[in-house]
Design a protein around this motif. Sequence first.
Motif, PDB file in Angstrom:
ATOM      1  N   VAL A   7       0.875  -1.173   0.000  1.00 34.76           N
ATOM      2  CA  VAL A   7       0.000   0.000   0.000  1.00 34.76           C
ATOM      3  C   VAL A   7       0.910   1.220   0.000  1.00 34.76           C
ATOM      4  CG1 VAL A   7      -1.789   1.284   1.249  1.00 34.76           C
ATOM      5  CG2 VAL A   7      -1.810  -1.237   1.267  1.00 34.76           C
ATOM      6  N   ILE A   8       0.723   2.084  -0.989  1.00 40.13           N
ATOM      7  CA  ILE A   8       1.588   3.248  -1.194  1.00 40.13           C
ATOM      8  C   ILE A   8       0.766   4.519  -1.058  1.00 40.13           C
ATOM      9  CG2 ILE A   8       3.028   4.444  -2.920  1.00 40.13           C
ATOM     10  CD1 ILE A   8       4.336   1.845  -1.985  1.00 40.13           C
ATOM     11  N   ASP A   9       1.322   5.530  -0.388  1.00 37.27           N
ATOM     12  CA  ASP A   9       0.668   6.827  -0.240  1.00 37.27           C
ATOM     13  C   ASP A   9       0.734   7.561  -1.571  1.00 37.27           C
ATOM     14  OD1 ASP A   9      -0.191   9.380   0.334  1.00 37.27           O
ATOM     15  OD2 ASP A   9       1.394   9.810   1.794  1.00 37.27           O
ATOM     16  N   ALA A  10      -0.405   7.679  -2.233  1.00 32.15           N
ATOM     17  CA  ALA A  10      -0.449   8.282  -3.565  1.00 32.15           C
ATOM     18  C   ALA A  10      -0.819   9.759  -3.550  1.00 32.15           C
ATOM     19  CB  ALA A  10      -1.434   7.508  -4.438  1.00 32.15           C
ATOM     20  N   ALA A  11      -0.820  10.380  -2.372  1.00 33.64           N
ATOM     21  CA  ALA A  11      -1.189  11.795  -2.283  1.00 33.64           C
ATOM     22  C   ALA A  11      -0.022  12.712  -2.657  1.00 33.64           C
ATOM     23  CB  ALA A  11      -1.687  12.122  -0.879  1.00 33.64           C
ATOM     24  N   GLN A  12       1.141  12.143  -2.877  1.00 31.39           N
ATOM     25  CA  GLN A  12       2.330  12.934  -3.208  1.00 31.39           C
ATOM     26  C   GLN A  12       2.476  13.075  -4.718  1.00 31.39           C
ATOM     27  OE1 GLN A  12       5.695  11.321  -0.931  1.00 31.39           O
ATOM     28  NE2 GLN A  12       4.176  10.213   0.249  1.00 31.39           N
ATOM     29  N   SER A  13       3.595  13.663  -5.159  1.00 34.73           N
ATOM     30  CA  SER A  13       3.846  13.831  -6.594  1.00 34.73           C
ATOM     31  C   SER A  13       4.090  12.458  -7.225  1.00 34.73           C
ATOM     32  CB  SER A  13       5.069  14.717  -6.811  1.00 34.73           C
ATOM     33  OG  SER A  13       6.249  13.993  -6.487  1.00 34.73           O
ATOM     34  N   PRO A  14       3.850  12.334  -8.525  1.00 29.95           N
ATOM     35  CA  PRO A  14       4.100  11.047  -9.190  1.00 29.95           C
ATOM     36  C   PRO A  14       5.530  10.533  -8.966  1.00 29.95           C
ATOM     37  CG  PRO A  14       2.867  12.487 -10.638  1.00 29.95           C
ATOM     38  CD  PRO A  14       3.252  13.310  -9.434  1.00 29.95           C
ATOM     39  N   GLU A  15       6.507  11.431  -8.993  1.00 26.64           N
ATOM     40  CA  GLU A  15       7.905  11.008  -8.795  1.00 26.64           C
ATOM     41  C   GLU A  15       8.101  10.428  -7.397  1.00 26.64           C
ATOM     42  OE1 GLU A  15       7.381  13.722 -12.010  1.00 26.64           O
ATOM     43  OE2 GLU A  15       6.973  14.120  -9.906  1.00 26.64           O
ATOM     44  N   GLN A  16       7.505  11.069  -6.390  1.00 31.35           N
ATOM     45  CA  GLN A  16       7.618  10.567  -5.016  1.00 31.35           C
ATOM     46  C   GLN A  16       6.919   9.219  -4.864  1.00 31.35           C
ATOM     47  OE1 GLN A  16       5.952  14.218  -3.349  1.00 31.35           O
ATOM     48  NE2 GLN A  16       7.786  14.466  -2.089  1.00 31.35           N
ATOM     49  N   VAL A  17       5.782   9.064  -5.526  1.00 31.32           N
ATOM     50  CA  VAL A  17       5.042   7.797  -5.460  1.00 31.32           C
ATOM     51  C   VAL A  17       5.873   6.690  -6.116  1.00 31.32           C
ATOM     52  CG1 VAL A  17       2.935   6.589  -6.163  1.00 31.32           C
ATOM     53  CG2 VAL A  17       2.792   8.960  -5.374  1.00 31.32           C
ATOM     54  N   VAL A  18       6.451   6.979  -7.268  1.00 32.61           N
ATOM     55  CA  VAL A  18       7.301   5.992  -7.950  1.00 32.61           C
ATOM     56  C   VAL A  18       8.485   5.612  -7.057  1.00 32.61           C
ATOM     57  CG1 VAL A  18       8.873   5.638  -9.913  1.00 32.61           C
ATOM     58  CG2 VAL A  18       6.585   6.590 -10.289  1.00 32.61           C
ATOM     59  N   ASN A  19       9.106   6.596  -6.413  1.00 32.81           N
ATOM     60  CA  ASN A  19      10.224   6.294  -5.506  1.00 32.81           C
ATOM     61  C   ASN A  19       9.787   5.375  -4.370  1.00 32.81           C
ATOM     62  OD1 ASN A  19      12.093   7.752  -6.975  1.00 32.81           O
ATOM     63  ND2 ASN A  19      11.814   9.624  -5.781  1.00 32.81           N
ATOM     64  N   GLN A  20       8.598   5.616  -3.814  1.00 25.50           N
ATOM     65  CA  GLN A  20       8.063   4.739  -2.759  1.00 25.50           C
ATOM     66  C   GLN A  20       7.882   3.314  -3.275  1.00 25.50           C
ATOM     67  OE1 GLN A  20       4.704   5.945  -0.141  1.00 25.50           O
ATOM     68  NE2 GLN A  20       4.638   7.720  -1.504  1.00 25.50           N
ATOM     69  N   ILE A  21       7.357   3.184  -4.491  1.00 20.25           N
ATOM     70  CA  ILE A  21       7.119   1.860  -5.073  1.00 20.25           C
ATOM     71  C   ILE A  21       8.443   1.134  -5.292  1.00 20.25           C
ATOM     72  CG2 ILE A  21       6.300   0.620  -7.124  1.00 20.25           C
ATOM     73  CD1 ILE A  21       4.140   2.874  -7.388  1.00 20.25           C
ATOM     74  N   VAL A  22       9.402   1.829  -5.892  1.00 19.39           N
ATOM     75  CA  VAL A  22      10.714   1.222  -6.158  1.00 19.39           C
ATOM     76  C   VAL A  22      11.357   0.761  -4.849  1.00 19.39           C
ATOM     77  CG1 VAL A  22      13.060   1.716  -6.988  1.00 19.39           C
ATOM     78  CG2 VAL A  22      11.066   2.432  -8.346  1.00 19.39           C
ATOM     79  N   THR A  23      11.282   1.595  -3.820  1.00 16.37           N
ATOM     80  CA  THR A  23      11.831   1.237  -2.504  1.00 16.37           C
ATOM     81  C   THR A  23      11.126   0.013  -1.943  1.00 16.37           C
ATOM     82  OG1 THR A  23      12.436   3.530  -2.082  1.00 16.37           O
ATOM     83  CG2 THR A  23      12.260   2.096  -0.159  1.00 16.37           C
ATOM     84  N   ALA A  24       9.801  -0.007  -1.991  1.00 17.10           N
ATOM     85  CA  ALA A  24       9.032  -1.151  -1.473  1.00 17.10           C
ATOM     86  C   ALA A  24       9.393  -2.434  -2.207  1.00 17.10           C
ATOM     87  CB  ALA A  24       7.537  -0.873  -1.593  1.00 17.10           C
ATOM     88  N   LEU A  25       9.556  -2.342  -3.527  1.00 17.33           N
ATOM     89  CA  LEU A  25       9.907  -3.534  -4.310  1.00 17.33           C
ATOM     90  C   LEU A  25      11.319  -4.022  -3.992  1.00 17.33           C
ATOM     91  CD1 LEU A  25       8.307  -2.567  -7.747  1.00 17.33           C
ATOM     92  CD2 LEU A  25       7.406  -4.149  -6.020  1.00 17.33           C
ATOM     93  N   ARG A  26      12.247  -3.073  -3.824  1.00 15.11           N
ATOM     94  CA  ARG A  26      13.639  -3.449  -3.469  1.00 15.11           C
ATOM     95  C   ARG A  26      13.664  -4.142  -2.115  1.00 15.11           C
ATOM     96  NH1 ARG A  26      16.150   1.868  -5.560  1.00 15.11           N
ATOM     97  NH2 ARG A  26      16.633   1.286  -7.704  1.00 15.11           N
ATOM     98  N   LEU A  27      12.946  -3.575  -1.143  1.00 15.79           N
ATOM     99  CA  LEU A  27      12.910  -4.170   0.198  1.00 15.79           C
ATOM    100  C   LEU A  27      12.276  -5.567   0.158  1.00 15.79           C
ATOM    101  CD1 LEU A  27      11.889  -1.060   2.333  1.00 15.79           C
ATOM    102  CD2 LEU A  27      14.128  -2.178   2.273  1.00 15.79           C
TER     103      LEU A  27
END
Length: 174
Positions: A150-170
């Motif tokens: 579950v990713i916080d999508a209230a931020q900018s698209p770039e920030q959301v993508v960074n969250q997703i990439v981090t979650a996938l790496r972890l």
Amino acid sequence: MTQPIFLVGPRGCGKTTVGLELARVSQSQFVDTDHWLQTQARQTIAEIVEKEGWESFRARESDTLEAVTAPSTIIATGGGIILAERNRQFMREKGIVIYLCAPVSTLVERLEAFPEEGQRPTLTGKPISEEVSEILAERDALYREAAHHVIDAAQSPEQVVNQIVTALRLACAS
């Protein structure tokens, strides 16, 4: 990462915008199920719903999901795709499901800024803020049930993508 990534969430959460950027940074293909379905049907979602009803549209949506699922693909799904248990199960088994979660106020703001009436028929016939609030209340648990992340999508698209990439790496590291 070669598993397909499914982006789920309500209208206005940024599935298409985030999906395009995530596909770019991960050098993956991108597919929007609503766009693909409309292209194949040569009709808008509103036209399909008007002529055939919601049940027929939902069946087409499920068929579309299966048709577009492929390795190394980012898939932006329609907001209601999680209503069918078969779709939730399919996505969880075939790939990684990411719920782009945003508060009602953010969703309403985005939908009012970019109205797409023809593509997005009203689900309740109510004003947008009431509709978004009701639909999210009905579907939030289903989005969460389907999601691996579950990713916080209230931020900018770039920030959301960074969250997703981090979650996938972890997730890959554990």
